[in-house]
Scaffold this active site. Sequence first.
Site, PDB file in Angstrom:
ATOM      1  N   LYS A  64      66.753  -1.794  77.440  1.00  0.00           N
ATOM      2  CA  LYS A  64      67.272  -0.743  78.290  1.00  0.00           C
ATOM      3  C   LYS A  64      67.776  -1.359  79.600  1.00  0.00           C
ATOM      4  CE  LYS A  64      64.516   1.159  81.568  1.00  0.00           C
ATOM      5  NZ  LYS A  64      63.780   0.285  82.455  1.00  0.00           N
ATOM      6  N   LYS A  87      52.910   0.002  74.297  1.00  0.00           N
ATOM      7  CA  LYS A  87      51.617  -0.012  75.000  1.00  0.00           C
ATOM      8  C   LYS A  87      50.544   0.593  74.100  1.00  0.00           C
ATOM      9  CE  LYS A  87      53.516   0.279  79.677  1.00  0.00           C
ATOM     10  NZ  LYS A  87      53.036  -0.806  80.527  1.00  0.00           N
ATOM     11  N   GLU A  94      53.885   3.662  90.645  1.00  0.00           N
ATOM     12  CA  GLU A  94      53.882   2.214  90.865  1.00  0.00           C
ATOM     13  C   GLU A  94      53.686   1.956  92.344  1.00  0.00           C
ATOM     14  OE1 GLU A  94      56.741  -0.108  88.281  1.00  0.00           O
ATOM     15  OE2 GLU A  94      57.862   1.713  88.678  1.00  0.00           O
ATOM     16  N   HIS A  99      61.038   5.906  79.686  1.00  0.00           N
ATOM     17  CA  HIS A  99      59.576   5.853  79.544  1.00  0.00           C
ATOM     18  C   HIS A  99      58.909   7.229  79.593  1.00  0.00           C
ATOM     19  CE1 HIS A  99      60.458   1.708  79.975  1.00  0.00           C
ATOM     20  NE2 HIS A  99      60.381   1.620  81.284  1.00  0.00           N
ATOM     21  N   LYS A 153      49.157   1.523  91.215  1.00  0.00           N
ATOM     22  CA  LYS A 153      49.855   1.502  89.938  1.00  0.00           C
ATOM     23  C   LYS A 153      48.961   2.227  88.956  1.00  0.00           C
ATOM     24  CE  LYS A 153      51.782  -1.598  86.433  1.00  0.00           C
ATOM     25  NZ  LYS A 153      53.092  -1.006  86.333  1.00  0.00           N
TER      26      LYS A 153
HETATM   27  C1  BG6 Z   1      60.718  -1.061  83.713  1.00  0.00           C
HETATM   28  C2  BG6 Z   1      61.455  -0.640  84.946  1.00  0.00           C
HETATM   29  O1  BG6 Z   1      61.347  -0.549  82.572  1.00  0.00           O
HETATM   30  O2  BG6 Z   1      59.391  -0.566  83.764  1.00  0.00           O
HETATM   31  C3  BG6 Z   1      60.743  -1.138  86.189  1.00  0.00           C
HETATM   32  O3  BG6 Z   1      62.778  -1.144  84.919  1.00  0.00           O
HETATM   33  C4  BG6 Z   1      59.294  -0.713  86.167  1.00  0.00           C
HETATM   34  O4  BG6 Z   1      61.383  -0.651  87.358  1.00  0.00           O
HETATM   35  C5  BG6 Z   1      58.646  -1.071  84.844  1.00  0.00           C
HETATM   36  O5  BG6 Z   1      58.634  -1.339  87.247  1.00  0.00           O
HETATM   37  C6  BG6 Z   1      57.242  -0.515  84.745  1.00  0.00           C
HETATM   38  O6  BG6 Z   1      56.628  -1.014  83.590  1.00  0.00           O
HETATM   39  P1  BG6 Z   1      55.064  -1.219  83.485  1.00  0.00           P
HETATM   40  O7  BG6 Z   1      54.841  -1.714  82.113  1.00  0.00           O
HETATM   41  O8  BG6 Z   1      54.697  -2.210  84.549  1.00  0.00           O
HETATM   42  O9  BG6 Z   1      54.463   0.121  83.753  1.00  0.00           O
END
Ligand code: BG6
Length: 488
Positions: free
Chosen positions: A142, A176, A210, A234, A339
Site C-alpha cells: 500500500k 497481525k 500512535e 488498516h 501506541k
Molecule cells: C503503516 C503506515 O501502514 O502503518 C504508518 O504507513 C503507520 O504511518 C504504520 O505508522 C503503523 O503500523 P503498526 O504495525 O506499527 O501499527
Amino acid sequence: TSFEPCDFVLFGTKGDLARRKLLPSLYQLEKADLIHQDTKIIGVARDSVTLDEYIAVVKENIEKFGGEALCDETWQRLASKLDYVQIDMKDIDSYNEFKEHVDESRTMVCYLATPPSIYGDICKGLNAAGIIDKSVRVVLEKPIGHDLETSQIINNQVAEFFDESQIYRIDHYLGKETVLNLVALRFANSIFATNWDHNCIDHVQISVAESVGIEGRWGYFDEAGQMRDMVQNHLLQILTLIAMEPPTTLDADSIRDEKLKVLKALRPIDASNVRENTVRGQYISGFVKGQEVPGYLEEEGANERSETETFVALKVEIDNWRWGGVPFYLRTGKRMPNKVSEVVIYFKRQPHNLFKESFSQLPPNKLTIRLQPDEGVEVTVMNKVPGLTTSGNMDLQKSKLNLSFSEAFKDERIADAYEKLLLEVMIGNQALFVRRDEVEAAWKWVDGIFSAWNASNEPPEPYQAGTWGPVASIALLARDDRAWYESR
Ligand code: BG6
C-alpha cells in the site's frame, strides 16, 4: 497452498520497508525453518555492489532492525540463499539481467517494495524479459493510489500482466496475530458468535493510536494524511473482520466476499452528514511521554500551510440487517499519548436492573480486544462482592476476565505481521491479502468523505501532541450519549 522452493525477488531491497521489516522477517522465517532450503532470495536495486557487499548490508540491517542478537547458524543459512540483481527498475530493457538469476521452472514471487508509481514499469520489464507466466506471484504494498481513480490506474497496469489470482495486496494489519484472532474469537466461540449483532451489541469502538509523528516522511505523509495512510486500509480491514458475516470456509474468496459486502454496506458520508460523522485533526506541539515534540507544521520539511490531517475520528454506520443502528466509532492519530490499538465491543445494557441499591444503572459488558501492545482479550463482567450483609442487598463490582497473550502463551513469540504475510505468499494463500474490489470499495467510501471535507473548506482542528485528539472527537460520541473508553 504448498511448501515448495521459489525465487523470491525483493524489488526495492535497499528501501525503508525492506530494511526495517522484510529482511528481518525473512531472517525470522529462516530461524523457524519456514523457508524452503532451495528457495533463493534475490534483492533488486540500482546500486552497483558485489554480492558480498550486498550480503554484508543485509546482515547489517537485520542486526539493526531485527531486535535481537543474530544467530550465526540461521544467518549462514539465510546468507547462502541471497542473490543480488542490479537494475534500474524504471528501465524496461534492463530486465534481461534477470534471466541468469531465476529458475523459470519454478515459482517466482515478486515483492514490489517500491513506490506504486513504478509498479507498471516493473511489470513491463519482467514481461519484456519474457519471465512472466501463470506461476508468478506479485506482491503489492500500500498505498495503492490516492483515490479510486488512481488506484484503478495502478491496478490496471498490474492487471495487464497478472491475473487477480496472482496478485497479493498487502495490508500488514491482516498479518497481525491479534487481528487474525478476531476471526477465531468470533467463529470458534458460540458465546460471541450468537451475540454478535444489533440485538446484543450497542456499539463498537476501534482505536489505532500512535505516539510517533511522521518520522521524517513528510513528503509521503503530507500527500496521504491519516485517512489514506491508516483508515482506508488498516482500520477498514479491522472493521470488516468484526462486521462480516460468517464465511463458509477460510478460503481466500470466501472471506474476501464477506469483507467486500461490509465495505459496500458502509453508509456514505457526504456533504449532508460529514459534520456529524467526522472529525479531522492536526497536531500542534506538545509533550509525548514527557518529551517536548514539534507540531506537524513545524516538522522538518513541512509546508506551513498544509491542511493534511494527522488524526481522524469517524462514526460509521453499516447499512445491513446485522448492524442496523449499531455505530462503529473509529479513531486514529499520530502523536497521541501511547501506541495502542484496541477494539472495544459494548454490549447492550440489561433490560431490568435488580441491583438498584448498588447501581442506578448497570454498566454494560465490554469486550476489549487488545491488538497491540500487551496483546490480549478482556471481558468486563458484573460480580457479587463476596461477604455477608444484613441489608438484604447484594454488592456488585465490575471485574475483568483477562486473557493476556504474554501470560497464556509464554513460550510463544508473537510473530511480526510481515513474517506471517511473507510466509503466506510463499505458500500461495491469498486469504490475508486484499482483493481489488475491496480496495476499490474502500476508496469509493473514503473518496466521498474527502469530497465533503474539500467542499466544506474547513481546516483540520488542532490538537496538542500527547493528547487523544481534538475535543470535537469527544463530542462525536457525546452527541450519542456515549464516550470513548479510556485507553491505557
Ligand atoms: C503503516 C503506515 O501502514 O502503518 C504508518 O504507513 C503507520 O504511518 C504504520 O505508522 C503503523 O503500523 P503498526 O504495525 O506499527 O501499527
